[in-house]
Structure formats: structure tokens, C-alpha cells
Design a protein around this motif. Structure first.
Motif, PDB file in Angstrom:
ATOM      1  N   LEU A  56      43.992 -18.415  12.561  1.00 25.16           N
ATOM      2  CA  LEU A  56      43.540 -17.851  11.297  1.00 25.16           C
ATOM      3  C   LEU A  56      44.144 -18.699  10.191  1.00 25.16           C
ATOM      4  CD1 LEU A  56      41.928 -15.236  10.470  1.00 25.16           C
ATOM      5  CD2 LEU A  56      44.160 -14.183  10.051  1.00 25.16           C
ATOM      6  N   PRO A  58      43.841 -20.062   5.748  1.00 26.24           N
ATOM      7  CA  PRO A  58      43.218 -19.909   4.433  1.00 26.24           C
ATOM      8  C   PRO A  58      42.095 -20.923   4.255  1.00 26.24           C
ATOM      9  CG  PRO A  58      45.621 -20.082   4.276  1.00 26.24           C
ATOM     10  CD  PRO A  58      45.251 -20.467   5.661  1.00 26.24           C
ATOM     11  N   GLN A 213      33.475 -18.566   8.816  1.00 22.28           N
ATOM     12  CA  GLN A 213      33.815 -18.002   7.521  1.00 22.28           C
ATOM     13  C   GLN A 213      32.891 -16.830   7.200  1.00 22.28           C
ATOM     14  OE1 GLN A 213      34.935 -20.928   4.296  1.00 22.28           O
ATOM     15  NE2 GLN A 213      33.826 -22.347   5.654  1.00 22.28           N
ATOM     16  N   ARG A 237      38.778 -15.081   1.962  1.00 18.44           N
ATOM     17  CA  ARG A 237      39.636 -16.247   1.754  1.00 18.44           C
ATOM     18  C   ARG A 237      40.276 -16.747   3.045  1.00 18.44           C
ATOM     19  NH1 ARG A 237      44.716 -14.407   1.897  1.00 18.44           N
ATOM     20  NH2 ARG A 237      45.033 -12.153   1.715  1.00 18.44           N
ATOM     21  N   LEU A 238      39.953 -16.097   4.172  1.00 17.98           N
ATOM     22  CA  LEU A 238      40.471 -16.517   5.469  1.00 17.98           C
ATOM     23  C   LEU A 238      39.330 -16.965   6.379  1.00 17.98           C
ATOM     24  CD1 LEU A 238      43.084 -13.677   6.156  1.00 17.98           C
ATOM     25  CD2 LEU A 238      43.524 -15.991   5.286  1.00 17.98           C
ATOM     26  N   VAL A 287      43.550  -7.772  11.064  1.00 24.06           N
ATOM     27  CA  VAL A 287      43.698  -8.479   9.801  1.00 24.06           C
ATOM     28  C   VAL A 287      43.092  -7.597   8.720  1.00 24.06           C
ATOM     29  CG1 VAL A 287      43.141 -10.559   8.507  1.00 24.06           C
ATOM     30  CG2 VAL A 287      43.485 -10.686  10.985  1.00 24.06           C
ATOM     31  N   ASP A 291      42.217  -7.460   0.166  1.00 24.12           N
ATOM     32  CA  ASP A 291      43.312  -8.323  -0.269  1.00 24.12           C
ATOM     33  C   ASP A 291      44.561  -7.532  -0.642  1.00 24.12           C
ATOM     34  OD1 ASP A 291      41.959 -10.669   0.092  1.00 24.12           O
ATOM     35  OD2 ASP A 291      41.075 -10.662  -1.917  1.00 24.12           O
ATOM     36  N   ASP A 297      48.715 -10.828   5.618  1.00 25.04           N
ATOM     37  CA  ASP A 297      47.540 -11.018   6.468  1.00 25.04           C
ATOM     38  C   ASP A 297      47.829 -11.928   7.649  1.00 25.04           C
ATOM     39  OD1 ASP A 297      46.049  -9.412   4.890  1.00 25.04           O
ATOM     40  OD2 ASP A 297      44.971 -11.028   3.879  1.00 25.04           O
ATOM     41  N   LEU A 298      48.331 -13.127   7.341  1.00 23.46           N
ATOM     42  CA  LEU A 298      48.520 -14.117   8.392  1.00 23.46           C
ATOM     43  C   LEU A 298      49.607 -13.683   9.360  1.00 23.46           C
ATOM     44  CD1 LEU A 298      48.247 -17.390   6.296  1.00 23.46           C
ATOM     45  CD2 LEU A 298      46.539 -16.406   7.818  1.00 23.46           C
TER      46      LEU A 298
END
Length: 307
Positions: A56, A58, A213, A237-238, A287, A291, A297-298
């Protein structure tokens, strides 16, 4: 790592311009990507084994990754100009047996899905789709599938009727039908995303790297062509990046992952969709689909290389 709360109870040819399915790793005769796709195209029964590593990352880091991949690999002919859509309907039991097998990390687990490559809004009864059983045996991913017109795929998986088929497809279709009947499978979740793909050349012809994506999903209106609402199941955004190889991922690629500070993520698009819609409690591998937990998240998606 275990779930912390315990477990609960050849068909018509693919139309021109339609992305080919994932590769078998058969060496291509040249660097022409179309030759590689011809070798990867579905036979009466398309089957292959491979190792997969999932990350995973950005989307802001993707240009650096693409630059390195372009130096070593060829672009999938369908992966340019924003890539292509991949849409899948997943089947499971009433108590989500396949979901829990994944969450609990069983050494043998499987799932049934119908998959379409390309623009979903053009999907009709005659559109070619893939009925697929994907299973995991220890660290090896095994896939078996056949291509069928969408109407026949629904007859098989939803209406539980054996369908007309080409010679050689019968045993697999009987297995699918037996699985659907024995476990009382039904559509549970749909996922969709935009994919870019890179393919190996020469001695690395079996290598494939995908970048997914805009991962979305839904828990109803399961027709692939339905004009209905989807929800992000991973923040936009990931991106999910996968390294796929027949025997082993080359050292230069794992070194690249280290240089980019990537960590292996135990993440399932199917499980993300199930949890995003509240069909099951969110696991430690989920995940966040908003936001609100940007700094976590990561970290929350990373795990050991067990899976």
C-alpha cells in the motif's frame, strides 16, 4: 496473526481493446506486448500458479515507482493513458465463510468471483467475463477460470444452472456449480478500480506489476453494468501495488520496494468492501475508507510477510 475476536459461526473471443486477464507467465516470443497477451489469453480452462506480494503506498510516490518500472519492464498495452477498469462480483456464504478464512489467515482458502476488464457501463448479456476460483495454498496463489458471456456466467453462479460450454470447460464449471450449491453462495460484494500494469521481458516474462487506484465497492446492485453508487473502500490518496511472479520476485524489485520504504500489506479488496459496508466488524487489517485516520492508514495495513 489471528482475528482478535475469534471466528463467527474457449468461449467467444475477447473483443478488441478489452484488457487481457492476468498473465500465466508463459515466455513471450518478443517484446511486443500483444504477443504476450496472446499467450496469456484464456484457453478452454485457464489456470496458473504464482507468488504475489502486495503493498500500500501514497499516490504521490507513484511517479518514482513508475519511473523505475519503465526502465526495467514493458507497459501493458492496456495500461497506458490511465489504465483500464477491473470490476469483480464476489460470492460468499451467509456467514461470510470466505471472508473469515482470509481474515484468519488460513493456509488454504478460496473465493469465487465474476470479473470484467474494461468499461463496466457497456456490460451486457453477451459481454465476455471471467468466472474464477482464486485460492491460496500456503504462499502460492492459484487461479482457475473460464471466459463466458455474462448471461451464462449469471446462469451458472446466480441461477445455479449448468450452461453450454466448450469442450474442456465442463469439469471446472461443474466444480463452480457444486461449490455454489453446496455452500449456498450468493453475491456479497463488488469491487472496482483503475489498473496500470507492467510486464516483464525476456527472462522475466512471467513478472507482472500492477498499480490499482480509486478502489471502490458496493454491497448491492451486483450487475456489473449497473449505474449505481459506489463508495471508496480505500482513500483515493492510496494505491495498491502488487508484484506477481511465477517463481520468485527478482531482487531488483524487492530492493526497489525497500528504497521506496514500502512494507508488505495484508490487505484484501474483497474484505475492504465487506467491512466498509458494515457486513463484518473492521479487522486489524482494514484500511480506513476516509481520511480521518490519515497518520495511521499505512501502519494499520502493514503486517509481517506471513501473507
Amino acid at each position: 496473526m489471528r482475528w482478535p475476536f475469534g471466528r463467527r459461526g474457449v468461449p467467444p473471443a475477447v473483443a478488441p481493446g478489452t484488457p487481457a486477464p492476468e498473465g500465466t507467465g508463459v515466455p513471450a516470443a518478443s517484446n511486443d506486448d500483444h504477443v504476450g497477451h496472446a499467450l496469456r489469453a484464456p484457453s478452454k480452462l485457464h489456470a496458473f500458479n504464482r507468488y504475489e506480494i502486495k503493498y500500500l503506498m501514497p499516490v504521490t510516490a507513484l511517479p518514482a515507482l513508475r519511473g523505475e518500472l519503465d526502465r526495467r519492464l514493458d507497459r501493458d498495452s492496456h495500461g497506458s493513458d490511465g489504465g483500464y477498469g477491473v470490476w469483480s462480483t464476489y460470492y460468499d456464504t451467509r456467514d461470510l465463510r470466505f471472508y473469515w478464512e482470509k481474515i484468519e489467515g488460513l493456509k488454504f482458502r478460496r473465493k469465487l468471483r465474476i470479473r470484467h476488464y474494461g468499461d463496466r457501463f457497456g456490460v451486457g448479456d453477451d459481454t465476455t467475463v471471467f468466472v474464477e476460483i482464486k485460492q491460496r495454498v500456503n504462499r502460492v496463489t492459484q487461479k482457475r477460470r473460464v471466459a463466458l458471456p455474462y448471461a451464462r456466467a449469471l446462469d451458472l453462479c446466480d441461477r445455479r444452472d449448468m450452461v453450454e460450454h466448450e469442450p474442456g470447460q465442463g469439469p471446472f464449471l461443474q466444480e463452480v456449480l457444486g461449490l455454489v450449491n453446496r455452500l449456498d453462495l450468493r453475491p456479497v460484494a463488488m469491487t472496482g478500480y483503475q489498473r496500470e500494469a507492467f510486464v516483464g521481458r525476456g527472462a522475466e516474462a512471467g513478472l507482472r506489476v500492477t498499480i490499482d487506484q480509486r478502489l471502490r465497492g458496493r454491497d448491492r446492485d451486483f450487475h456489473l453494468g449497473a449505474d449505481t453508487e459506489n463508495r471508496l473502500i480505500i482513500p483515493a490518496r492510496l494505491a495498491v501495488v502488487e508484484f506477481k511472479a511465477n517463481e520468485r520476485v527478482p531482487y531488483w524489485l524487492t530492493d526497489l520496494a525497500a528504497e521506496l520504504n514500502l512494507s508488505v500489506a495484508r490487505i484484501s479488496k474483497y474484505c475492504q468492501s465487506v467491512e466498509a459496508y458494515g457486513r463484518a466488524p473492521r479487522s486489524i487489517f482494514h484500511v480506513p475508507d476516509t481520511d480521518t485516520a490519515a497518520d495511521h492508514d499505512l501502519a494499520s495495513a502493514r503486517s509481517s510477510t506471513k501473507d
